[in-house]
Design a protein around this motif. Structure first.
Motif, PDB file in Angstrom:
ATOM      1  N   GLY B 331      36.721  47.171  85.284  1.00 21.70           N
ATOM      2  CA  GLY B 331      37.358  47.825  84.142  1.00 21.70           C
ATOM      3  C   GLY B 331      36.330  48.184  83.090  1.00 21.70           C
ATOM      4  N   ALA B 332      36.757  48.150  81.836  1.00 21.73           N
ATOM      5  CA  ALA B 332      35.852  48.514  80.746  1.00 21.73           C
ATOM      6  C   ALA B 332      34.679  47.546  80.719  1.00 21.73           C
ATOM      7  N   LEU B 333      33.525  48.089  80.514  1.00 20.79           N
ATOM      8  CA  LEU B 333      32.323  47.267  80.540  1.00 20.79           C
ATOM      9  C   LEU B 333      31.361  47.774  79.481  1.00 20.79           C
ATOM     10  N   TRP B 334      30.774  46.841  78.757  1.00 22.94           N
ATOM     11  CA  TRP B 334      29.751  47.226  77.785  1.00 22.94           C
ATOM     12  C   TRP B 334      28.674  46.168  77.812  1.00 22.94           C
ATOM     13  N   THR B 335      27.430  46.579  77.777  1.00 27.94           N
ATOM     14  CA  THR B 335      26.339  45.615  77.879  1.00 27.94           C
ATOM     15  C   THR B 335      25.202  46.007  76.951  1.00 27.94           C
ATOM     16  N   ARG B 336      24.483  44.996  76.521  1.00 31.94           N
ATOM     17  CA  ARG B 336      23.328  45.250  75.670  1.00 31.94           C
ATOM     18  C   ARG B 336      22.396  44.052  75.780  1.00 31.94           C
ATOM     19  N   HIS B 337      21.109  44.329  75.779  1.00 27.85           N
ATOM     20  CA  HIS B 337      20.122  43.257  75.787  1.00 27.85           C
ATOM     21  C   HIS B 337      19.330  43.342  74.489  1.00 27.85           C
ATOM     22  N   ALA B 338      19.236  42.229  73.783  1.00 28.11           N
ATOM     23  CA  ALA B 338      18.462  42.200  72.543  1.00 28.11           C
ATOM     24  C   ALA B 338      17.746  40.851  72.452  1.00 28.11           C
ATOM     25  N   ASP B 339      16.457  40.897  72.262  1.00 26.57           N
ATOM     26  CA  ASP B 339      15.619  39.688  72.196  1.00 26.57           C
ATOM     27  C   ASP B 339      15.872  38.823  73.434  1.00 26.57           C
ATOM     28  N   ARG B 340      16.413  37.646  73.201  1.00 22.48           N
ATOM     29  CA  ARG B 340      16.644  36.743  74.339  1.00 22.48           C
ATOM     30  C   ARG B 340      18.138  36.534  74.550  1.00 22.48           C
ATOM     31  N   SER B 341      18.899  37.557  74.224  1.00 21.41           N
ATOM     32  CA  SER B 341      20.354  37.448  74.346  1.00 21.41           C
ATOM     33  C   SER B 341      20.913  38.631  75.123  1.00 21.41           C
ATOM     34  N   LEU B 342      21.994  38.352  75.814  1.00 15.31           N
ATOM     35  CA  LEU B 342      22.772  39.409  76.457  1.00 15.31           C
ATOM     36  C   LEU B 342      24.107  39.490  75.739  1.00 15.31           C
ATOM     37  N   TYR B 343      24.494  40.693  75.369  1.00 14.38           N
ATOM     38  CA  TYR B 343      25.817  40.904  74.788  1.00 14.38           C
ATOM     39  C   TYR B 343      26.633  41.635  75.842  1.00 14.38           C
ATOM     40  N   LEU B 344      27.717  41.026  76.226  1.00 12.38           N
ATOM     41  CA  LEU B 344      28.504  41.573  77.330  1.00 12.38           C
ATOM     42  C   LEU B 344      29.937  41.802  76.879  1.00 12.38           C
TER      43      LEU B 344
END
Lengths: 292, 358
Positions: B331-344
Motif C-alpha cells: 500500500g502507501a509507502l514513504w521512506t527517508r534516510h537521515a543521519d543514522r535513522s530511517l523514517y518509514l
C-alpha cells in the motif's frame, strides 16, 4: 477542386508513408465523437491529440500492432506524476505509435502483447488529468518524429455542420477592429485574428479546431494552415508544416488564433477566410475595407 | 648432510608462515559490525492536524504518504498532516497539493503558510529539490523557481515515460525510445535514440548525481541497458548490454549517491552495474520499483522497494552484499534516510527507526 478532394490530397501528401503500413483503421471508440480535436486550444497550448467520447466507452486498437508500454495509475513507480492516467502505447508497422490514455484503473490488459485491429485495450474512465471520462488518443510517426492528426486517418465522423467563424479582427497598436463593422483603416501592418470553432451540433460549445484555414487578401492566398501534423523542435511544439508556428505565436490567451501580420496598402482591400472541417464542410466569410 | 638438507625447508616454512601472517593482517577484510535496528517512535497521520510552530522549523521535515502530506520533527513529538484533494508534491521546503484537473497550484511552507501560486495546468513534482510541472499530455515539462517563477518550459518530441533531474540537468525517457536531456536553462544538451531493438521505447532513465552519466533501460525484443558517459561535453555510449527481460512497463533505474553503481530492475532481481570494474551483480530482490539513499560514512546503501503486495528496506554494501532487510506492508509507502535513522511510512503510520552498530 472541392474541399473534400483538397483534404484528401493534403492528407495523402502528409501521411502517405505511415498510413500505408496501418491499412484501414478503426475508431478507438465505437460511435466516437471528437470532443477536442487535433490542434484545439487547450490552456494556451496546441492540443496534439484527440479527446473522444462517449464517456466510459470501451477502447479498441485502431489497427494491428504490439504493446510497447502500458501503465495503470496516476503516479509512475518512480514517483513521477502521470497525467495521462492509465495508458497503453501500441507500436504499429512503419514506425507509427498510437496511444490510448485516461483509461479506467484496472481495465488495461495485463498480459496482452500482440494486438489485432479492434482488440479491447481498456475502458475510458476517470483517470489522469481530466475529470471527464473520455479517451485521449494520440497518433505519432516515430520516423518523422511528429504527431499526426488522427482524424485524417480514421474513418470520417458524420458531420453536416460547417465550422463557425465567430469573428475576424484586425489588430494594430493595441486596437482590435472587427472586420465587417470596420469600414476604413489607416495604411499599415495589421495582425489578422480569427475566432473559429467547429461545432458538431447547434448547442455544441467545445473548442474544436477545424481542419484547414485559408486566408485570402485581395483574392490571393496570404496564409494557409492545415491541421495535419505537429512536431517538437528545440523544445517547442511547431505545427503547420513550413509555417512552423508555435502555440505562443498562434494562439491568443482566449483561444483566438493569429493568422499573421499583413501590410494593408492604400485602396480597397478584401479579406476572406475559408475554413473547412474534417468532414469537408466549408465556411467562407470576410469583408472589404477602405485603406486610407 | 641431514642438517644441511633441512635448512632450506625450514626457511621455506618460515617464509610461508610470514606470508600468511602478512596476508591475514594486510589483505583480510575487517568483519562488519553488527547493525541493530531500534524503533524510536510511531505516529498516526490519518487525521488532519494543523501545523504547529516547531521549536526549530529547520529540524522538521516533510512527508508524503499516500494522499496525505505534512511535516514531523525527528523526535516525533510534533506531527501535522493534511489530506490532499487529489495528491501533493512535497519537498523539504514546499508542499503543493493539487486536484485532478488543477489549473492553479498553491504552494505552502512546511509551517502551513502560503508561499506562492502558479497558474498553469499540469501536475507538480520535485526532483533533486527542483520544482517541475508535468503537462496534462505528458509531453512538456516546466521548471519553476522556489519562489514560483517560471524558469523554462520544454516541449519534448513525444510523451514522457520517465524523468530525472540533478542540480543542473534534467533527462526524460520518451515513448518513442529516445532520451532527451536539457540543462538548467531548459536548453537541449542531448537527443539520443539508442535503437537496436525491434520495438523502440524508453522504460526507465536516471541521471548520475555528479552529472557525468545517464543510464537507461530501453527497447523491447530485445531490451537493453545503456550507459552514456559525458566526454568532452557530450554524452556518448560507454556500455550497453542486452537483457533477458521483456518489460512493457516502467522500469526503475537509479544511480548510487557517489555515481559509481547503477541499479535497475531485472526479472531475477535488481542488477547492480559497477561503473569502475564494468562488472554486474544481482541483488536477489523482486521489486517493482525502488529508491536509493546513501550512507556514505558506512559505505552502505538503503534500497526502499515496493513489490506487488509488500515493500520494505534493504540495506546493502555495494555491489550486492545484503546487510539487513526490513519488510513493510504494501500500500502507501514513504521512506527517508537521515543521519543514522530511517523514517518509514506505511499505510497511515509514520515511524522512526535508528540504526546502530553493536
Amino acid at each position: 477542386m472541392g474541399p473534400k478532394v483538397r483534404r484528401l490530397i493534403g492528407s495523402l501528401l502528409a501521411l502517405a508513408i505511415p498510413a500505408a503500413g496501418l491499412g484501414s483503421l478503426e475508431w478507438p471508440v465505437a460511435g466516437g465523437v471528437p470532443v477536442l480535436t487535433f490542434g484545439s486550444h487547450e490552456s494556451g497550448r496546441f492540443h496534439p491529440s484527440m479527446t473522444a467520447g462517449p464517456e466510459g466507452a470501451q477502447v479498441r486498437a485502431i489497427g494491428a500492432g504490439e504493446i510497447s508500454f502500458s501503465f495503470d495509475g496516476d503516479r509512475l513507480p518512480s514517483g513521477l506524476p502521470c497525467p495521462l492516467g492509465g495508458f497503453v502505447a501500441l507500436s504499429h508497422p512503419d514506425g507509427m505509435i498510437s496511444v490510448y490514455a485516461r483509461l479506467e484503473r484496472g481495465s488495461l490488459p495485463r498480459y496482452l502483447r500482440a494486438v489485432s485491429s479492434g482488440d479491447i485495450l481498456g475502458r475510458a474512465g476517470l483517470s489522469g488529468f481530466r475529470t471527464g471520462r473520455e479517451l485521449s488518443f494520440t497518433l505519432y510517426d516515430r520516423i518523422k518524429r511528429q504527431y499526426l492528426n488522427p482524424q485524417v486517418l480514421l474513418p470520417p465522423v458524420r458531420d453536416d455542420r460547417a465550422p463557425l467563424v465567430r469573428g475576424v479582427y484586425l489588430s494594430s497598436g493595441g486596437k482590435v477592429l472587427p472586420l465587417g463593422e470596420t469600414r476604413s483603416v489607416r495604411q499599415g501592418t495589421y495582425e489578422i485574428i480569427a475566432d473559429i470553432q467547429d461545432p458538431l451540433a447547434a448547442s455544441d460549445a467545445r473548442p474544436r479546431a477545424p481542419y484547414s484555414i485559408r486566408l485570402l487578401v485581395d483574392g490571393k492566398e496570404a496564409a494557409r494552415y492545415l491541421y495535419d501534423a505537429a512536431r517538437a523542435e528545440s523544445g517547442r511544439l511547431r505545427f503547420f508544416g513550413s509555417a512552423r508556428l508555435d502555440s505562443r505565436s498562434y494562439f491568443l490567451p482566449d483561444g483566438r488564433i493569429r493568422l499573421g501580420s499583413f501590410l494593408l496598402a492604400r485602396g480597397r482591400t478584401t479579406i476572406a477566410l475559408i475554413v473547412s472541417d474534417h468532414a469537408g464542410n466549408e465556411r467562407e466569410t470576410g469583408g472589404a475595407l477602405q485603406v486610407d | 648432510m641431514r642438517d644441511v638438507d633441512e635448512r632450506p625447508n625450514r626457511l621455506l616454512y618460515a617464509l610461508i608462515a610470514l606470508a600468511f601472517l602478512g596476508y591475514f593482517f594486510a589483505a583480510a577484510e575487517p568483519l562488519q559490525k553488527e547493525l541493530a535496528l531500534h524503533p524510536v517512535w510511531a505516529g498516526d497521520v490519518s487525521r488532519d492536524a494543523d501545523p504547529e510552530p516547531s521549536p526549530d522549523p529547520a529540524l522538521a521535515f516533510s512527508f508524503h504518504l499516500g494522499g496525505r502530506y505534512g511535516a514531523v520533527t525527528p523526535d516525533g513529538t510534533r506531527i501535522w498532516s493534511r489530506g490532499a484533494a487529489f495528491d501533493a508534491a512535497v519537498s523539504d521546503s514546499l508542499f503543493l497539493p493539487y486536484e485532478r484537473e488543477s489549473k492553479v497550484l498553491s504552494a505552502f511552507t512546511p509551517g502551513g503558510d502560503p508561499a506562492f501560486r502558479i497558474q498553469a495546468e499540469g501536475w507538480p513534482f520535485f526532483r533533486s529539490g527542483r520544482l517541475f510541472l508535468m503537462s496534462p499530455e505528458m509531453d512538456s515539462v516546466s521548471e519553476y523557481s522556489p519562489e514560483g517563477k517560471l524558469l523554462w518550459s520544454y516541449d519534448f518530441p513525444f510523451k514522457i515515460t520517465d524523468f530525472d533531474a540533478t542540480e543542473s540537468l534534467a533527462v526524460a525517457g520518451l515513448l518513442d525510445g529516445s532520451i532527451e536531456c536539457v540543462d538548467a536553462d531548459g536548453k537541449s544538451v542531448l537527443s539520443f535514440a539508442p535503437g537496436g531493438s525491434r520495438i523502440e521505447v524508453t522504460l526507465g532513465v536516471a541521471l548520475d548525481p555528479r552529472e557525468e552519466a545517464i543510464a537507461a533501460v530501453c527497447g523491447a525484443d530485445r531490451q537493453r541497458f545503456i550507459l552514456l558517459v559525458r566526454k568532452g561535453g557530450a554524452f556518448k555510449v560507454q556500455y550497453h548490454r542486452y537483457l533477458d527481460s521483456d518489460y512493457r512497463e516502467p522500469v526503475t533505474v537509479r544511480f548510487t549517491g557517489d555515481g559509481r553503481y547503477v541499479l535497475y530492475r531485472q526479472s531475477e532481481g535488481i542488477a547492480v552495474y559497477d561503473r569502475q570494474t564494468g562488472r554486474e551483480s544481482l541483488l536477489p530482490l523482486r521489486a517493482e520499483s525502488f529508491e536509493l539513499a546513501s550512507d556514505a560514512s558506512r559505505g552502505l546503501e538503503y534500497l526502499f522497494f515496493r513489490a506487488a503486495r509488500t515493500g520494505g528496506v534493504v540495506c546493502f554494501e555495494p555491489p550486492a552484499r545484503v546487510i539487513f532487510s526490513y519488510p513493510l506492508p504494501g500500500g502507501a509507502l514513504w521512506t527517508r534516510h537521515a543521519d543514522r535513522s530511517l523514517y518509514l511510512g506505511s499505510g497511515a503510520v509514520l515511524g522512526r527507526i535508528d540504526i546502530s552498530e553493536e
